[in-house]
Design a protein around this motif. Sequence first.
Motif, PDB file in Angstrom:
ATOM      1  N   SER A 102       0.833  -1.202   0.000  1.00 30.24           N
ATOM      2  CA  SER A 102       0.000   0.000   0.000  1.00 30.24           C
ATOM      3  C   SER A 102       0.868   1.253   0.000  1.00 30.24           C
ATOM      4  O   SER A 102       2.039   1.218   0.391  1.00 30.24           O
ATOM      5  CB  SER A 102      -0.909  -0.048   1.228  1.00 30.24           C
ATOM      6  N   THR A 137      -1.675  -4.310   0.785  1.00 35.60           N
ATOM      7  CA  THR A 137      -2.941  -3.689   0.368  1.00 35.60           C
ATOM      8  C   THR A 137      -4.127  -4.562   0.757  1.00 35.60           C
ATOM      9  O   THR A 137      -5.268  -4.199   0.485  1.00 35.60           O
ATOM     10  CB  THR A 137      -3.015  -3.506  -1.157  1.00 35.60           C
ATOM     11  N   HIS A 151      -7.048  -2.350  -0.328  1.00 34.67           N
ATOM     12  CA  HIS A 151      -6.899  -0.904  -0.086  1.00 34.67           C
ATOM     13  C   HIS A 151      -5.531  -0.474  -0.595  1.00 34.67           C
ATOM     14  O   HIS A 151      -4.505  -0.825  -0.025  1.00 34.67           O
ATOM     15  CB  HIS A 151      -7.076  -0.566   1.399  1.00 34.67           C
TER      16      HIS A 151
END
Length: 547
Positions: free
Chosen positions: A138, A144, A157
Motif C-alpha cells: 500500500s 494492500t 486498499h
Amino acid sequence: MQQTWWKESVIYQIYPRSFKDSNGDGIGDLQGIINKLDYLATLGIDVLWLSPIFKSPNDDNGYYICYYCDIMDEFGTLADFDALLAGVHARGLKLILDLVPNHSSDEHPWFQASRASKDNPYRDYYHWHATPPSNWTSFFSGSTWEYDEPSGEYYLHLFSKKQPDLNWENPTVRQEIYKIMHFWFKKGVDGFRMDVVPFISKRLDFPDIDPNQFEKAIVEVYANGPRLHEFLHEMNQEVSSQYDIFTMGEGIGVKPHNALDFVGSDRKELHMLYHFDHVTINYGPGGKYDPVPWKLSTFKQIFIDWDQAVADQGWINITLDNHDFPRMVSRFGNDQTYRQESAKLLAMLLLTLRGSPCIYQGSEIGMTNVSFATLEEYDDVEVVNLHKEWKDAQRDTAPLLKAVQQQGRDNARTPVQWNSSPNAGFSNGQPWLTINPNYPVINVEEALADKQSIFYFYQMLLQYRKANKTLIYGNFEVYAPASEELFTYRRWDEQGDFIITLNFTDNQQDIPTEVPIAAYNVVHSNYPTGKTEQLRPREARMYMRGL
Ligand code: TEU
Ligand code: CA
C-alpha cells in the motif's frame, strides 16, 4: 487548436483544512474561504479547486469519504457551501470539487454493509478475496490486503486500510458515483478534480509486483487497468458531457505515451490531467523518502515530452506542487537567499507553459517547507505509518526525519500565513498543524503592502497571460535543453512571439548564443531594476518580439 474557457483557466487549489479558520477551532472551513474570496479575486485566478470537503473521519484528511453528498462537520454545512458557490460565481469565478472515486472510507455505510456478511448486495461494492491474491504493498505502508474478522475475508486498499477500494466492475457502484457527480453539478459546481482516477479499473489477474520498484508497480499494475478507458468514457457520456464543466484527472501512473488516451479531444473521457514525472524527479532507489539530487535537463525533458505528447490534440495541467509534495520554492528554488526571486521565477514557469496552471495555496506569497524537530509533530498518515514501521523494525529514525523534512506532505499543509499576529492570522485557536515559524516575515499582509512582492508578480503575470493568448495556446519549443543552468523556451503563434529564460542557479549566467534575443525586447523580469547582459541569480525574463 480548439479554444475553450477551461483551457484558459488558471486554477487555485485550496486545502480547506489549512486555508482559513473562521470559528477558532483551529481547522480551516468554508466560511474561512468565503471571507477570502475577494483576496482570491484580486489575485486574478479563474477557478477554485477545493480538496475534499465531504463528510469524512479524516484518516487521510478528506481523501476518505463517508458521505459524498454532505459537508465535513468541521468545514460547515451545505448552506455554507451554497453561500460559497454563490460568492464564487458572483465574482465571475468558478468552483471545482475533488471527487474520490477510487475508494471510500471504511466508515462509509457502503463498506459497513459490505463487511457485514458475504452475501449482501453491498459485498460486491469492494474487492473481497478469501486469501490475498497478490503481494501488493500500500501507499501508506504494509499490504494492500486487510483481513476483516467479521466476514473472514481480505479487502483491497491501495492507500490506508481505512480507505477500501471501490469495485468499479460493479455497474451499481459506477451509477452511485455518477449520481454523486450529478448531485454536485445540479448545484452548479463547475467541475471535478479526480483523485487517483487512473486506479479505478483493477487488474483482476492481480500480478505480483516488485516491492522495491514501487513507481514501476504504479505505472504497470496499479494504474491503467484493462477497463479504465471504458469507465472514463461511460462517466463522460452519462455525466460530464451533459454540463458545461471540466474534469481534471490526477494523472498518477500516466505517461506521455498514453496521455492522449485520457485527454485526446476525440476520446470524450477527461478534459485535462496533471502529470507526475517532475514531482517524483528526486525519488531515489528507496522511493520518496530516499531522495536524490535532480537535474534541470531531466526536469525540462519531462515538460518537453508531455507537451509533445498532447500538443494540439489534448490538454494538460501544469503543476509544480500541491498538498502531496514539498513547496515548490523549497524544492525547485533557493528558499533562503533567493526566495523572492525563486518564487517569481517558478511563477513565470507555471504561468507560461502550455496547459492550465494550478497554483497551490500559499505559493503566491512564496511559502516554504517547514522542518519540524521530531517525527511526532507530523500529522500525515503516510509519515505516521512509516514512523511506526521504522520503530517496529528498530531502525534508527534520524534519517527518516531528515527525509520527511525534505519530502513530507505536511510541508505543503501547514496553515496559510495571513499576517504576523499569533497563529499567523489563520485561527484564533490552536491550529491543527504547527504553523511555519517564518510567518512573521512571509505572510499575505506583508505581500499586499509591498508592490514588489511575489503576490503582485503573480497578479501581473495572470493579467498578462489573459491578454496574450499566445502564452496559453501558442507553440512551445525549448532552447538548449541540455543546459543544467537555464530553462529557456519560446511560445509563439500568429498573434505573438515570446522567449522566456529562467536561471535556475545562484550565479550569473550567459544566455546561450542560440537564443535569438537580439530580435526581442524584455517585457518582464523578476528583478525590479536594471538591465544586464547576463542573467542574475535566479533571474526570470520574458522577452517579446514586435510583430
Ligand atoms: O494522491 C495520490 C497519490 O498517489 C500521491 O500523490 C500520493 O499522495 C503520494 O505519492 C504519497 O506520497 C491522492 C491525494 O492527492 C492524496 O492526498 C491522497 O492521500 C491519496 O490520493 C489517496 O486518496
Ligand atoms: Ca474552523
